[in-house]
Each structure stands twice: as structure tokens, then as C-alpha cells.
Design an enzyme around this catalytic site. Structure first.
Site, PDB file in Angstrom:
ATOM      1  N   ASP A 212       0.834  -1.208   0.000  1.00  0.00           N
ATOM      2  CA  ASP A 212       0.000   0.000   0.000  1.00  0.00           C
ATOM      3  C   ASP A 212       0.875   1.267   0.000  1.00  0.00           C
ATOM      4  O   ASP A 212       1.854   1.357   0.742  1.00  0.00           O
ATOM      5  CB  ASP A 212      -0.867  -0.025   1.266  1.00  0.00           C
ATOM      6  CG  ASP A 212      -1.937   1.052   1.266  1.00  0.00           C
ATOM      7  OD1 ASP A 212      -2.817   0.991   0.403  1.00  0.00           O
ATOM      8  OD2 ASP A 212      -1.886   1.950   2.137  1.00  0.00           O
ATOM      9  N   GLU A 264      14.574 -14.989   0.849  1.00  0.00           N
ATOM     10  CA  GLU A 264      14.981 -16.039   1.794  1.00  0.00           C
ATOM     11  C   GLU A 264      14.000 -17.217   1.731  1.00  0.00           C
ATOM     12  O   GLU A 264      14.285 -18.287   2.244  1.00  0.00           O
ATOM     13  CB  GLU A 264      14.929 -15.508   3.234  1.00  0.00           C
ATOM     14  CG  GLU A 264      15.991 -14.490   3.572  1.00  0.00           C
ATOM     15  CD  GLU A 264      15.647 -13.766   4.878  1.00  0.00           C
ATOM     16  OE1 GLU A 264      14.768 -14.236   5.648  1.00  0.00           O
ATOM     17  OE2 GLU A 264      16.259 -12.713   5.116  1.00  0.00           O
TER      18      GLU A 264
HETATM   19  C1  NOJ Z   1      -4.428   2.931  -0.926  1.00  0.00           C
HETATM   20  C2  NOJ Z   1      -5.537   1.991  -0.623  1.00  0.00           C
HETATM   21  O1  NOJ Z   1      -5.816   1.219  -1.761  1.00  0.00           O
HETATM   22  C3  NOJ Z   1      -6.686   2.845  -0.163  1.00  0.00           C
HETATM   23  O2  NOJ Z   1      -7.880   2.122  -0.088  1.00  0.00           O
HETATM   24  C4  NOJ Z   1      -6.315   3.465   1.147  1.00  0.00           C
HETATM   25  O3  NOJ Z   1      -7.336   4.340   1.550  1.00  0.00           O
HETATM   26  C5  NOJ Z   1      -5.012   4.261   1.026  1.00  0.00           C
HETATM   27  N1  NOJ Z   1      -4.018   3.566   0.286  1.00  0.00           N
HETATM   28  C6  NOJ Z   1      -4.454   4.564   2.387  1.00  0.00           C
HETATM   29  O4  NOJ Z   1      -3.968   3.381   2.978  1.00  0.00           O
END
Ligand code: NOJ
Ligand code: CA
Length: 548
Positions: A212, A264
Site C-alpha cells: 500500500d 529467503e
Molecule cells: C491505498 C488503498 O488502496 C486505499 O484504499 C487506502 O485508503 C489508502 N491507500 C491509504 O492506505
């Protein structure tokens, strides 16, 4: 452990199906999808013919950003089940021949995370606060935020803390909601903690991570103000100018470190970057040979339904990722964007993440949107590289535009006081059975977001085995893609006119007709996104068997 296929760089041409746990299937009747619900219906995903699943977060979380606000990275939120349920889901996936990728959220934690709870009561210069980005405010008595950065969800990216004695303290940075404080990745303790979290899930057998906000971890030295550049271009309606909090060079050290951890482990575990970076040559830096395996191709997702633009982005993607011997990915929908069955027929600009609702300009025509979505998907599935499918697109689900205001849940909606609808419309629980309560999503008929009445006809059981249904188009295309190894192929363009996208890949010719006139063809149709006898009608894609 598993019946998963033998390692063969499987990820290069994999089709990866995104499961959004809240909205896939509810196993316990509380109206929110959960891990047992997913496990019980995972055979339906395998039957579609995909290679892997990616699960959006199911970790312990107060759910202020639907689980992208993690309070404990090593546990499952009771809303979704238990660690044993996660193990059972991974095992079931492997039994069905599916790789299982989980989400990891390193840019920020939840404000409920024990680290943040420690930080807000700790002394100002303590190590506990050094894990996050606390700064003094500007102006008399520090009443102004430390810089002018804004949150991706709207409003300022800084919130002033209240000290244990009730006085106003420093400010902390949150690129997203105020309940999602950004970690300081300059801290070795933060880095070591995430190595350990990766190992925790790798040891449990997961096949990789979708990372993310992979462009956000490192901020420019000194946290300088963002100075807008009025000449900058845009992608998907969003400015693409460089900002001091995204795509900083230092993030790549983190990915090299993570890659060493993954390497790993046996079995080709992968990293896939969620990195909103422009241009494609820059995005491709996330997949250098010692970094990640894949990066989501958002430039492709954001490209208009225009033949010249589509050809350009396809060529540019293959070249940019190919420069690092990495596959391009292809993605049209996810849990943050307007579903492509609606987006491709929007007639007004809609910046990424803003969503659409009743008062949005240029709302899509449903019939045109579905025709374009099917045509776009059928073209995407013939491209070499790895393709992502977001749950429900195989049913042709559109965005739910008419969610009542008081049912909305996305922090974007609240932080902008309703100015942006946000992402709820693409997160509505799936319809499984036309004639069951909540269309089979939940035994007692409850759903955390309302489902539109029109979804009855789109339920999976209403489409299964029905010639011409979107579900059947997806499964036929996935079967042919795999049988003909299209994901490992190469394309060569065929000129059938400016507004027609046509290419050969191995044994098939693909014709996507974006013009307003029929395009005649000869040969046998393998799969088509609409009625096509002797000619491809407008807004339609066909795969034709090439004559030797
Ligand atoms: C991207 C994620 O896909 C989204 O849903 C989220 O709100 C933001 N990152 C923050 O984590
Ligand atoms: Ca549930």
C-alpha cells in the site's frame, strides 16, 4: 503445504483477482464480509480461471479507512475472523491452485496502534515519537501546521495532538485520514519491525504482498512546502506534478531490503507496488530486478477509451517495464476507483478517488458503460504481462451511484464535507444469488452498504452458464488466455483504422472497435464482448483464431 503450481516465475503472466473482504461474502450474518465467507466461496474464484488472489486488509483495525488503518499487523480483526481463519483461507487457496497475496500497509499505522498510543503520551524527544513524524507548528504558539501539505482524502495532512495534560502539543503528519499517522521510515526500528511482519505472514504461507502507498514512505528532507506548478499535466484528472511526499528516491532502499527478505523464502513470493507515479518510466523503477516484481499500471487504468491513447499507453507500458525485464501489469478497476463499467462512459472528468454520486456531472449511460467495460476487459486479457481483476467486474457491476448520504462510509466523504463522494460506490457487497436476501451476500439480508435493485439481474447465479453473460465472457477469455499463453506472448499491431485497436498475439487476432462503424473480419470468433457475426460492431472487442 500446498498443491500450488511449481515455481516458474508464475507472476509474469498471472491473472490476479482482488478480493475486498468486507464485500465478498458474509459468513456470519453481520452484514460485513469475512474470511470464512471468502473461504466458503473461493472455489467460484478458482472456477473463473485466475491464478492468484490478493486480499485487501483484514488485520486488527478500527476500520476508519476500511482496514487500511492497521492497529495490529500480526492479527485478524474479529470483524473478519481469527488467525486460524486466515490460515484456513490460505490453505484453501493453495488447495484450489491459487496463490494468495495479502496487503501490507507500511506508510502509516492506525492511531490505535500501540506505537502511536505510546507516542502521544511520551516526551517530545522520545524514541517512541521518533517512529512517527511529529513536528512543532508554525506561528505564534505553533497554531499553524508545519507545512502546507494536504491529505489525499482532503483537508490538511497534519493534526495537532492534545498532550496528556490537556494542552495543545506538536502536529503529526498523516497523508491520509487523521487516524492514519505516517511512520518515519528513517527509523531503523520501523524498518526492522516490518521485516518481521513480512516474515510473520510469509511463515504462514502467503505468496506475496500488495504494498500500500509504496511511493509514500520517504518524505523530502526538511518537509518543504509543496509549491504547485501550474504547467504540470494530469493523469486521471489528478495533477502529476512531483510532490515532496511521494516517489522520493529513498523508498527504493526499502524495497531492496524487502526483496532480500522475500528471497529467503522458497516458492517465488512476490511484491506488487501500489505506486501512483508518473511517468511510466518512473513507475517502472519500482520493479528493478532487486526491488519489486510488479507495479500496478495506473497510467493504463487512467487512460481514456480512445484508440490512439490506448495504443500509446500499451506500447509505453511494455517498453517501460520491459526495460527492467519486468512484466507490465494491466488493471481497470479496484476498490479506490470508479468501476470501469461506469468510468469508461463518464462524460465529465472525475479525478481519481473522488467517486461519483447523484449530483456528479456527466453520469454514465449504463448500457454504453457495460459495453465498453466488456470490450476493454477483453482487450486487456489478451495483453502480455499480468492482469488484475477486481471482484465483481466479472459480473459487469457498475459503480453504485445512488448510495444515500447517511449510508456513506469513506473518510473522503467526511473529510471533504460531502464535496467528494469517495469510494463507497465501488465497494458494495457482491450479488451471488438473484433470489436470496442481500442477493446471497449475507444470510440475514444485511449489507454494510446498500445494494442497488438492478443488481438482481447481475447476480452470479443469474449469469452462470448463460451464453453472452459477462461472467461467461470472463471465464472463456481466461481459459483461452491460459491455453494460448497470451500472457507470455508478444503483440504486433495491425492497422484496421485510426479508431480501431487491433493486434496479433500468438494464435489470436484481437480487434477492439472504438469507431462508430462496423469493422468486418474473417475467421472464427473465439470470444466476443458483444454480438459479432462477420463484423465487429462499435464498442466491441473480439478474439479471432488466426489462420495459419
Ligand atoms: C491505498 C488503498 O488502496 C486505499 O484504499 C487506502 O485508503 C489508502 N491507500 C491509504 O492506505
Ligand atoms: Ca461477517
Amino acid at each position: 503445504m500446498t498443491n500450488a503450481p511449481a515455481p516458474t516465475e508464475w507472476w509474469r503472466d498471472a491473472v490476479i483477482y482482488q478480493i475486498y473482504p468486507r464485500s465478498f461474502s458474509d459468513g456470519n450474518g453481520d452484514g460485513i464480509g469475512d474470511l470464512p465467507g471468502i473461504t466458503a466461496r473461493l472455489h467460484e474464484v478458482a472456477a473463473l480461471g485466475v491464478d492468484a488472489i490478493w486480499l485487501s486488509p483484514f488485520y486488527t483495525s478500527p476500520q476508519r479507512d476500511a482496514g487500511y488503518d492497521v492497529a495490529d499487523y500480526r492479527n485478524v480483526d474479529p470483524l473478519f475472523g481469527t488467525l486460524a481463519d486466515a490460515d484456513a483461507l490460505v490453505a484453501r487457496g493453495h488447495e484450489l491452485g491459487l496463490r494468495v497475496i495479502v496487503d501490507i500497509v507500511p506508510n502509516h499505522t492506525s492511531s490505535d496502534h500501540v506505537w502511536f498510543q505510546e507516542a502521544i503520551v511520551a516526551d517530545v524527544d522520545s524514541a517512541a515519537r521518533g517512529r512517527y513524524i511529529f513536528r512543532d507548528g508554525k506561528g505564534v504558539e505553533g497554531t499553524e501546521p508545519p507545512n502546507n501539505w494536504t491529505s489525499v482524502f482532503g483537508g490538511p495532512a497534519w493534526t495537532r495532538e492534545v498532550r496528556p495534560d490537556g494542552t495543545a502539543g506538536q502536529w503529526y503528519l498523516h497523508l491520509f485520514d487523521s487516524s492514519q499517522p505516517d511512520l518515519d521510515w528513517g527509523s531503523e526500528e520501523v524498518r526492522a519491525e516490518f521485516d518481521d511482519v513480512l516474515r510473520f505472514w510469509l511463515d504462514r504461507g502467503v505468496d506475496g504482498f500488495r504494498v500500500d502507498v509504496a511511493h509514500g514512505l520517504i518524505k523530502a528532507d526538511g518537509l518543504p512546502d509543496f509549491v504547485p506548478d501550474p504547467t504540470a499535466g494530469s493523469m486521471g484528472g489528478e495533477s502529476i506534478e512531483p510532490v515532496p511526499y511521494f516517489a522520493q528516491e529513498g523508498v527504493h532502499d526499502v524495497w531492496r531490503r524487502w526483496r532480500r527478505v522475500l528471497d529467503e523464502y522458497q516458492g517465488e513470493r512476490i511484491l506488487a507496488a501500489e505506486a501512483w507515479v508518473h511517468p511510466l518510466e518512473r513507475m517502472a523503477e519500482w520493479v528493478r530486478p532487486d526491488e519489486m516484481h510488479q507495479a500496478f499500471n495506473f497510467e493504463y487504468l487512467a487512460t481514456d477509451w480512445d484508440a490512439a491513447e490506448q495504443r500509446r499507453v500499451i506500447d509505453a507500458s511494455i517498453a517501460a517495464f520491459g526495460a527492467y525485464d519486468a512484466p507490465s501489469t494491466w488493471v481497470l478497476s479496484n476498490h479506490d476507483t470508479v468501476r470501469h463499467a461506469s468510468r469508461l462512459a463518464l462524460s465529465a472528468e472525475n479525478p481519481q478517488g473522488h467517486g461519483i454520486g447523484p449530483d456528479s456531472p456527466g453520469l454514465p449511460d449504463a448500457v454504453l458503460g457495460l459495453a465498453r467495460a466488456r470490450a476493454a476487459t477483453l482487450m486487456m486479457l489478451a495483453l502480455p504481462g499480468s492482469a488484475y481483476i477486481y471482484q465483481g467486474e466479472e459480473l459487469g457491476l457498475p459503480e453504485h451511484v445512488y448510495i444515500p448520504d447517511d449510508a456513506r462510509q469513506d473518510p473522503t466523504w467526511f473529510r471533504t464535507e460531502g464535496e467528494r463522494y469517495g469510494r463507497d460506490g465501488c465497494r458494495v457487497p457482491l450479488p451471488w444469488e438473484a433470489d436470496a436476501p442481500a442477493y446471497g451476500f449475507s444470510a440475514n439480508g444485511s449489507t454494510w452498504l446498500p445494494q442497488p435493485a438492478e443488481w438482481r439481474g447481475l447476480a452470479r447465479d443469474a449469469q452462470r452458464g448463460r451464453a453472452g453473460s459477462t461472467l461467461e465472457m470472463y471465464s472463456t477469455a481466461l481459459r483461452e488466455r491460459s491455453a494460448r499463453a497470451l500472457g507470455a506472448g508478444e503483440i504486433s499491431w495491425v492497422d484496421l483504422g485510426e479508431d480501431v485497436i487491433a493486434f496479433d498475439n500468438g494464435s489470436i487476432r484481437v480487434i477492439a472497435n472504438l469507431s462508430d462503424a462496423d469493422v468486418p473480419f474473417e475467421g472464427d470468433v473465439l470470444v466476443a464482448s458483444g454480438a459479432a457475426a462477420g463484423a465487429v460492431p462499435p464498442e466491441t472487442t473480439v478474439w479471432i483464431e488466426r489462420r495459419a
